[in-house]
Design an enzyme around this catalytic site. Structure first.
Site, PDB file in Angstrom:
ATOM      1  N   THR A 101      -2.117 -16.705 -92.206  1.00  0.00           N
ATOM      2  CA  THR A 101      -2.105 -17.398 -93.487  1.00  0.00           C
ATOM      3  C   THR A 101      -2.797 -18.757 -93.397  1.00  0.00           C
ATOM      4  OG1 THR A 101      -0.039 -16.318 -94.055  1.00  0.00           O
ATOM      5  CG2 THR A 101      -0.513 -18.351 -95.203  1.00  0.00           C
ATOM      6  N   ARG A 117       4.069  -4.485-100.105  1.00  0.00           N
ATOM      7  CA  ARG A 117       4.812  -5.558 -99.437  1.00  0.00           C
ATOM      8  C   ARG A 117       4.241  -6.927 -99.804  1.00  0.00           C
ATOM      9  NH1 ARG A 117       3.450  -9.910 -95.587  1.00  0.00           N
ATOM     10  NH2 ARG A 117       5.337 -10.362 -94.411  1.00  0.00           N
ATOM     11  N   GLY A 154       4.848 -11.096 -98.786  1.00  0.00           N
ATOM     12  CA  GLY A 154       5.489 -11.995 -97.832  1.00  0.00           C
ATOM     13  C   GLY A 154       5.957 -13.283 -98.471  1.00  0.00           C
ATOM     14  N   ASP A 155       6.089 -14.309 -97.652  1.00  0.00           N
ATOM     15  CA  ASP A 155       6.666 -15.571 -98.121  1.00  0.00           C
ATOM     16  C   ASP A 155       5.671 -16.486 -98.831  1.00  0.00           C
ATOM     17  OD1 ASP A 155       5.504 -15.818 -95.416  1.00  0.00           O
ATOM     18  OD2 ASP A 155       6.052 -17.921 -95.612  1.00  0.00           O
TER      19      ASP A 155
END
Length: 356
Positions: free
Chosen positions: A220, A248, A250-251
């Site tokens: 990231t 999916r 993610g954060d």
């Protein structure tokens, strides 16, 4: 009984008189001094960036690769700092720095994003303004050239905080953002990495396969900036996890997990195994520790990364910046592409654990 009642009534009357007596109150001058003592002195215009954490070791990098990463990190810092120096708000600096990394195949964001199990690139991004605490995010997009710019548009031009998939892409088109063929994001090295993980998956279970390729979880990019007016902004952009399945997310695009900004505390952009960062609300936890526990930026960050995340099983790190210009870049992996700039013509970039 009557005497007892009169006694208590007298006590209450005395307390009321004392409360109303101006001589028992703290003088206005003293109150003002105490308020001023709590104010944080504003730091210089600054920004801090990351290009992902993971198994990044000096012995696995050629001199050419090392130099290439450092040059691109410096370019991103210079682009963001130029915005701050011109008087632009922190959000402009965040967008400028992140777009440099989104357009580079060196990082897992934009061009160079990792592939899903289906062989696609699905991108996520988020931004947050520390002055207003407005935020915007996109998730699971495949045709928006600059996901971080799309996240900014969601924040500025919609009543929502997050949009995903086709809806986010339709919104981006309506906003006049540049759309591209999904092939734009393709890089051979990322595609080859997917094939290696899938082949290993055939030989082992999925968890064991990921252990063989730990960087499949990381990469990231992010930036946090402090402008001349003392406002903080944060942004994060990512391609997610290699071989991820079933939409999916993610954060990175989740406010308080991978991205957060509040002038009263700090701005944060995270990189790591997103599932752990979501469950630990890592980005907000830094701010909460500062706000409610009175911890410094560095103390809060170190406790989360080196203690709490490790105990929980989470790998990765984050960058953070407060209004005083304090910067922290903790990570519990072997490396993290990172850097900061708070002086003209003086970008500082780092890659390995033994630097700084």
């Amino acid at each position: 009984m009557k005497n007892t009642y009169q006694y208590f009534l007298s006590i209450l009357l005395l307390l009321f008189i004392a409360a109303c007596d101006p001589t028992t109150r703290e003088p206005a001058e003293e109150r003002e001094v105490k308020t001023e003592e709590k104010e944080v002195k504003q730091g210089p215009i600054s920004l801090v960036i990351h290009g992902g954490a993971g198994t990044i070791k000096r012995e696995n990098m050629t001199e050419e690769q090392d130099a290439e990463y450092r040059a691109k990190l410096s370019e991103a810092l210079e682009a963001g700092y130029a915005k701050l120096e011109s008087g632009a708000p922190a959000l402009d600096a965040v967008i400028a720095a992140i777009q440099i990394m989104e357009e580079s195949p060196l990082f897992n964001a934009g061009k160079g994003a990792v592939f899903t199990n289906e062989g696609k690139n699905e991108l996520d991004a988020a931004v947050m303004d520390g002055k207003t605490r407005n935020a915007g995010a996109v998730a699971g997009v495949s045709t928006i050239k600059s996901p971080i710019l799309a996240a900014l548009s969601v924040m500025n031009n919609s009543p929502h905080v997050m949009m995903s998939g086709k809806g986010a892409e339709q919104f981006a088109a309506e906003q006049g953002l540049e759309l591209v063929d999904p092939e734009y994001f393709f890089t051979q090295s990322r595609y080859d990495a997917l094939q290696r993980v899938k082949k290993r998956e055939e030989e082992k279970d999925r968890s064991a396969a990921l252990l063989d390729f730990p960087d499949s979880k990381f990469g990231t990019v992010g930036c946090v900036a402090l402008d001349k007016d003392g406002n903080i902004a944060a942004g994060t952009s990512t391609g997610g996890m290699t071989n991820k399945r079933y939409g999916r997310i993610g954060d990175a695009p989740i406010i308080a997990a991978g991205t957060y900004a509040d002038n009263a505390t700090c701005g944060v952009s995270a990189t790591g195994h997103g599932e752990y960062f979501i469950r630990s609300v890592v980005a907000y936890d830094v701010a909460a520790k500062m706000k409610y526990a009175g911890m410094s930026l560095d103390a809060a960050a170190n406790k989360i990364v080196y203690e709490e995340l490790v105990e929980f099983g989470g790998s990765g790190g984050f960058i953070a910046l407060d209004r005083a210009g304090n910067i922290t870049m903790p990570f519990n992996t072997s490396g993290m592409y990172r850097g900061y700039m708070n002086e003209k013509n003086s970008p500082k970039v780092f890659i390995y654990k033994d630097e700084e």
